[in-house]
Design a protein around this motif. Structure first.
Motif, PDB file in Angstrom:
ATOM      1  N   CYS A  92      16.865 -41.235 -37.089  1.00 43.25           N
ATOM      2  CA  CYS A  92      17.098 -42.060 -37.098  1.00 43.25           C
ATOM      3  C   CYS A  92      18.961 -41.782 -36.635  1.00 43.25           C
ATOM      4  CB  CYS A  92      18.401 -43.383 -38.489  1.00 43.25           C
ATOM      5  SG  CYS A  92      16.293 -44.075 -39.694  1.00 43.25           S
ATOM      6  N   LYS A  93      19.876 -41.720 -36.045  1.00 40.99           N
ATOM      7  CA  LYS A  93      20.838 -41.860 -35.710  1.00 40.99           C
ATOM      8  C   LYS A  93      21.375 -41.048 -36.769  1.00 40.99           C
ATOM      9  CE  LYS A  93      21.451 -44.899 -31.368  1.00 40.99           C
ATOM     10  NZ  LYS A  93      21.680 -45.317 -30.561  1.00 40.99           N
ATOM     11  N   PRO A  94      22.401 -40.193 -36.551  1.00 39.53           N
ATOM     12  CA  PRO A  94      22.414 -39.224 -36.395  1.00 39.53           C
ATOM     13  C   PRO A  94      21.826 -37.909 -35.855  1.00 39.53           C
ATOM     14  CG  PRO A  94      24.374 -39.073 -37.971  1.00 39.53           C
ATOM     15  CD  PRO A  94      23.587 -40.209 -38.056  1.00 39.53           C
ATOM     16  N   ASP A  95      20.740 -38.019 -36.129  1.00 41.39           N
ATOM     17  CA  ASP A  95      19.460 -36.683 -36.670  1.00 41.39           C
ATOM     18  C   ASP A  95      19.090 -36.307 -35.220  1.00 41.39           C
ATOM     19  OD1 ASP A  95      17.611 -35.039 -36.927  1.00 41.39           O
ATOM     20  OD2 ASP A  95      17.057 -36.092 -38.662  1.00 41.39           O
ATOM     21  N   PRO A  96      19.305 -35.584 -34.793  1.00 45.51           N
ATOM     22  CA  PRO A  96      18.938 -35.251 -33.198  1.00 45.51           C
ATOM     23  C   PRO A  96      17.882 -35.450 -32.645  1.00 45.51           C
ATOM     24  CG  PRO A  96      20.454 -33.066 -34.302  1.00 45.51           C
ATOM     25  CD  PRO A  96      20.258 -34.351 -35.256  1.00 45.51           C
ATOM     26  N   ARG A  97      17.113 -34.910 -34.322  1.00 44.34           N
ATOM     27  CA  ARG A  97      15.212 -34.403 -33.638  1.00 44.34           C
ATOM     28  C   ARG A  97      15.485 -36.741 -33.437  1.00 44.34           C
ATOM     29  NH1 ARG A  97      13.891 -33.144 -39.709  1.00 44.34           N
ATOM     30  NH2 ARG A  97      15.621 -33.684 -39.811  1.00 44.34           N
ATOM     31  N   TYR A  98      16.009 -37.847 -33.745  1.00 47.21           N
ATOM     32  CA  TYR A  98      15.728 -38.636 -32.976  1.00 47.21           C
ATOM     33  C   TYR A  98      15.710 -39.060 -31.598  1.00 47.21           C
ATOM     34  CZ  TYR A  98      18.089 -43.492 -31.236  1.00 47.21           C
ATOM     35  OH  TYR A  98      17.311 -44.830 -30.601  1.00 47.21           O
ATOM     36  N   TYR A  99      16.877 -37.857 -30.555  1.00 50.96           N
ATOM     37  CA  TYR A  99      16.786 -38.191 -29.022  1.00 50.96           C
ATOM     38  C   TYR A  99      15.902 -36.979 -28.782  1.00 50.96           C
ATOM     39  CZ  TYR A  99      21.235 -39.826 -30.365  1.00 50.96           C
ATOM     40  OH  TYR A  99      22.136 -41.169 -30.358  1.00 50.96           O
ATOM     41  N   LEU A 100      15.008 -36.243 -29.111  1.00 55.46           N
ATOM     42  CA  LEU A 100      14.098 -35.176 -28.776  1.00 55.46           C
ATOM     43  C   LEU A 100      12.630 -36.160 -29.312  1.00 55.46           C
ATOM     44  CD1 LEU A 100      15.115 -31.918 -31.239  1.00 55.46           C
ATOM     45  CD2 LEU A 100      15.179 -32.370 -28.544  1.00 55.46           C
ATOM     46  N   GLU A 101      12.698 -36.907 -30.276  1.00 49.55           N
ATOM     47  CA  GLU A 101      11.613 -37.521 -30.023  1.00 49.55           C
ATOM     48  C   GLU A 101      11.666 -38.955 -28.747  1.00 49.55           C
ATOM     49  OE1 GLU A 101       8.623 -40.519 -33.851  1.00 49.55           O
ATOM     50  OE2 GLU A 101      10.757 -40.157 -34.261  1.00 49.55           O
ATOM     51  N   ILE A 102      12.780 -39.539 -28.629  1.00 48.99           N
ATOM     52  CA  ILE A 102      12.630 -40.289 -27.801  1.00 48.99           C
ATOM     53  C   ILE A 102      12.100 -39.943 -25.935  1.00 48.99           C
ATOM     54  CG2 ILE A 102      14.212 -41.238 -25.459  1.00 48.99           C
ATOM     55  CD1 ILE A 102      15.703 -42.294 -27.717  1.00 48.99           C
ATOM     56  N   CYS A 103      12.381 -37.748 -26.062  1.00 52.85           N
ATOM     57  CA  CYS A 103      12.236 -37.227 -24.623  1.00 52.85           C
ATOM     58  C   CYS A 103      10.734 -36.810 -25.200  1.00 52.85           C
ATOM     59  CB  CYS A 103      13.118 -36.236 -25.189  1.00 52.85           C
ATOM     60  SG  CYS A 103      14.997 -36.274 -24.372  1.00 52.85           S
ATOM     61  N   GLU A 104       9.663 -37.097 -26.497  1.00 55.54           N
ATOM     62  CA  GLU A 104       8.903 -36.574 -26.231  1.00 55.54           C
ATOM     63  C   GLU A 104       8.156 -37.773 -26.219  1.00 55.54           C
ATOM     64  OE1 GLU A 104       5.489 -35.605 -29.774  1.00 55.54           O
ATOM     65  OE2 GLU A 104       7.492 -35.845 -30.265  1.00 55.54           O
ATOM     66  N   CYS A 118      18.416 -48.384 -48.442  1.00 55.74           N
ATOM     67  CA  CYS A 118      17.470 -48.175 -48.238  1.00 55.74           C
ATOM     68  C   CYS A 118      17.458 -47.590 -46.434  1.00 55.74           C
ATOM     69  CB  CYS A 118      16.285 -48.673 -48.312  1.00 55.74           C
ATOM     70  SG  CYS A 118      15.642 -49.422 -50.117  1.00 55.74           S
ATOM     71  N   VAL A 119      18.501 -48.238 -45.697  1.00 55.41           N
ATOM     72  CA  VAL A 119      18.781 -48.227 -44.514  1.00 55.41           C
ATOM     73  C   VAL A 119      19.228 -46.045 -44.341  1.00 55.41           C
ATOM     74  CG1 VAL A 119      20.076 -47.626 -42.587  1.00 55.41           C
ATOM     75  CG2 VAL A 119      19.054 -50.300 -43.518  1.00 55.41           C
ATOM     76  N   GLU A 120      20.265 -46.117 -45.600  1.00 52.22           N
ATOM     77  CA  GLU A 120      21.048 -44.991 -45.429  1.00 52.22           C
ATOM     78  C   GLU A 120      19.861 -44.039 -46.016  1.00 52.22           C
ATOM     79  OE1 GLU A 120      23.962 -42.228 -47.883  1.00 52.22           O
ATOM     80  OE2 GLU A 120      24.305 -44.137 -48.227  1.00 52.22           O
ATOM     81  N   GLU A 121      18.866 -44.377 -47.121  1.00 48.91           N
ATOM     82  CA  GLU A 121      17.816 -42.930 -47.495  1.00 48.91           C
ATOM     83  C   GLU A 121      17.208 -42.420 -46.256  1.00 48.91           C
ATOM     84  OE1 GLU A 121      14.167 -42.869 -50.186  1.00 48.91           O
ATOM     85  OE2 GLU A 121      16.229 -43.621 -51.652  1.00 48.91           O
ATOM     86  N   ILE A 122      16.586 -44.000 -45.332  1.00 48.56           N
ATOM     87  CA  ILE A 122      15.635 -43.372 -44.505  1.00 48.56           C
ATOM     88  C   ILE A 122      16.175 -42.615 -43.535  1.00 48.56           C
ATOM     89  CG2 ILE A 122      14.337 -46.070 -44.554  1.00 48.56           C
ATOM     90  CD1 ILE A 122      15.569 -46.194 -42.068  1.00 48.56           C
ATOM     91  N   THR A 123      17.496 -42.701 -42.809  1.00 47.89           N
ATOM     92  CA  THR A 123      18.418 -41.869 -42.620  1.00 47.89           C
ATOM     93  C   THR A 123      18.727 -41.044 -42.397  1.00 47.89           C
ATOM     94  OG1 THR A 123      20.016 -43.978 -41.679  1.00 47.89           O
ATOM     95  CG2 THR A 123      20.598 -41.877 -41.257  1.00 47.89           C
ATOM     96  N   ARG A 124      18.718 -40.737 -44.283  1.00 53.35           N
ATOM     97  CA  ARG A 124      18.828 -38.590 -44.401  1.00 53.35           C
ATOM     98  C   ARG A 124      17.376 -38.068 -45.170  1.00 53.35           C
ATOM     99  NH1 ARG A 124      23.984 -37.931 -46.094  1.00 53.35           N
ATOM    100  NH2 ARG A 124      25.625 -39.671 -46.289  1.00 53.35           N
ATOM    101  N   ASN A 125      16.558 -38.630 -45.370  1.00 57.69           N
ATOM    102  CA  ASN A 125      15.277 -38.563 -45.514  1.00 57.69           C
ATOM    103  C   ASN A 125      13.621 -39.069 -44.470  1.00 57.69           C
ATOM    104  OD1 ASN A 125      16.503 -37.339 -48.127  1.00 57.69           O
ATOM    105  ND2 ASN A 125      16.293 -39.305 -49.326  1.00 57.69           N
ATOM    106  N   PRO A 126      14.253 -38.347 -43.120  1.00 55.53           N
ATOM    107  CA  PRO A 126      13.523 -38.114 -43.006  1.00 55.53           C
ATOM    108  C   PRO A 126      12.049 -37.855 -43.416  1.00 55.53           C
ATOM    109  CG  PRO A 126      14.236 -37.149 -41.250  1.00 55.53           C
ATOM    110  CD  PRO A 126      15.257 -37.784 -42.780  1.00 55.53           C
ATOM    111  N   ASP A 127      10.193 -37.906 -43.482  1.00 56.01           N
ATOM    112  CA  ASP A 127       8.635 -36.912 -43.804  1.00 56.01           C
ATOM    113  C   ASP A 127       8.235 -37.675 -43.202  1.00 56.01           C
ATOM    114  OD1 ASP A 127       8.530 -40.182 -44.264  1.00 56.01           O
ATOM    115  OD2 ASP A 127       8.142 -39.799 -46.457  1.00 56.01           O
ATOM    116  N   GLY A 128       8.146 -37.718 -41.894  1.00 56.41           N
ATOM    117  CA  GLY A 128       6.861 -37.867 -41.398  1.00 56.41           C
ATOM    118  C   GLY A 128       6.324 -39.035 -41.202  1.00 56.41           C
ATOM    119  N   SER A 129       6.456 -39.767 -42.421  1.00 55.05           N
ATOM    120  CA  SER A 129       6.478 -41.771 -42.012  1.00 55.05           C
ATOM    121  C   SER A 129       7.425 -42.103 -40.612  1.00 55.05           C
ATOM    122  CB  SER A 129       6.344 -41.750 -42.876  1.00 55.05           C
ATOM    123  OG  SER A 129       7.370 -42.198 -44.056  1.00 55.05           O
TER     124      SER A 129
END
Length: 200
Positions: A155-167, A45-56
């Motif tokens: 989640c890491k390593p998705d670059p959007r994780y870092y962009l969300e921090i910046c936001e 399930c950790v792998e799934e949430i890492t690979r499949n972000p859906d807005g939640s």
């Protein structure tokens, strides 16, 4: 304003058998309640949430994954996990992490020059993260932002994780420096224009 991001595992804290003991105690907690829970199910399930972000949020996706794989309601899973993180079984894991003094000293130094973000992979809820900080002599008050399951969508390593921090902190990647020990997960920040400094 400069922002300094610090990873937790392997950066601020040294693993002293935490992963092994964590799964042992987690499995025991659920076994006592007559609920089979394997480390493989958790990791899937950790792998799934890492690979499949859906807005939640990561927490919402994680609990939905458990529900889908077991038939047990997501809300019930959430209540049980929160009970575990409040339990002595979780608290007893404090011996399984050790502070990395050199990096914590660096964090204290950077506090004088900007704001600090705990950029730990958001696969734990806040209650667990705060306890893990306390175990190495830090607290919520040391950080401008903590990345947790409840409030983050990547989640890491998705670059959007870092962009969300910046936001969330209201700045651009160019104003941030990421300190971490992992080229893949922490180094992914460079894809946003953020600077990465490998520690240890």
């Amino acid at each position: 304003m400069k922002f300094f991001l610090f990873d937790y595992d392997g950066t601020l804290a040294e693993d002293n058998g935490f992963a092994r003991e964590y799964f042992k105690n987690l499995t025991l907690f659920f076994k006592k309640r007559g609920i089979p829970l394997s480390p493989n199910l958790v990791l899937d399930c950790v792998e799934e949430i890492t690979r499949n972000p859906d807005g939640s949020t990561n927490l919402e996706r994680y609990m939905r994954c458990l529900e889908r794989k077991t038939g047990r309601r997501a809300g019930e899973w959430k209540d049980l996990f929160m009970e575990f993180y409040e339990s002595e079984l979780f608290d007893s894991l404090r011996h399984a992490v050790k502070p990395v003094k050199k990096t914590i000293d660096l964090l204290e130094e950077k506090k004088k020059k900007g704001k600090i973000v705990l950029a730990t992979n958001p696969v734990f809820p806040r209650i667990a993260i705060v306890k893990r900080l306390n175990w190495i002599g830090l607290s919520e008050e040391d950080f401008h932002l903590i990345t947790d399951m409840e409030n983050f969508h990547f989640c890491k390593p998705d670059p959007r994780y870092y962009l969300e921090i910046c936001e969330k902190i209201g700045t651009s990647p160019e104003n941030c420096v990421m300190y971490g020990d992992d080229d893949l997960n922490d180094g992914a920040c460079e894809r946003t224009g953020m600077r990465f400094i490998k520690v240890r």
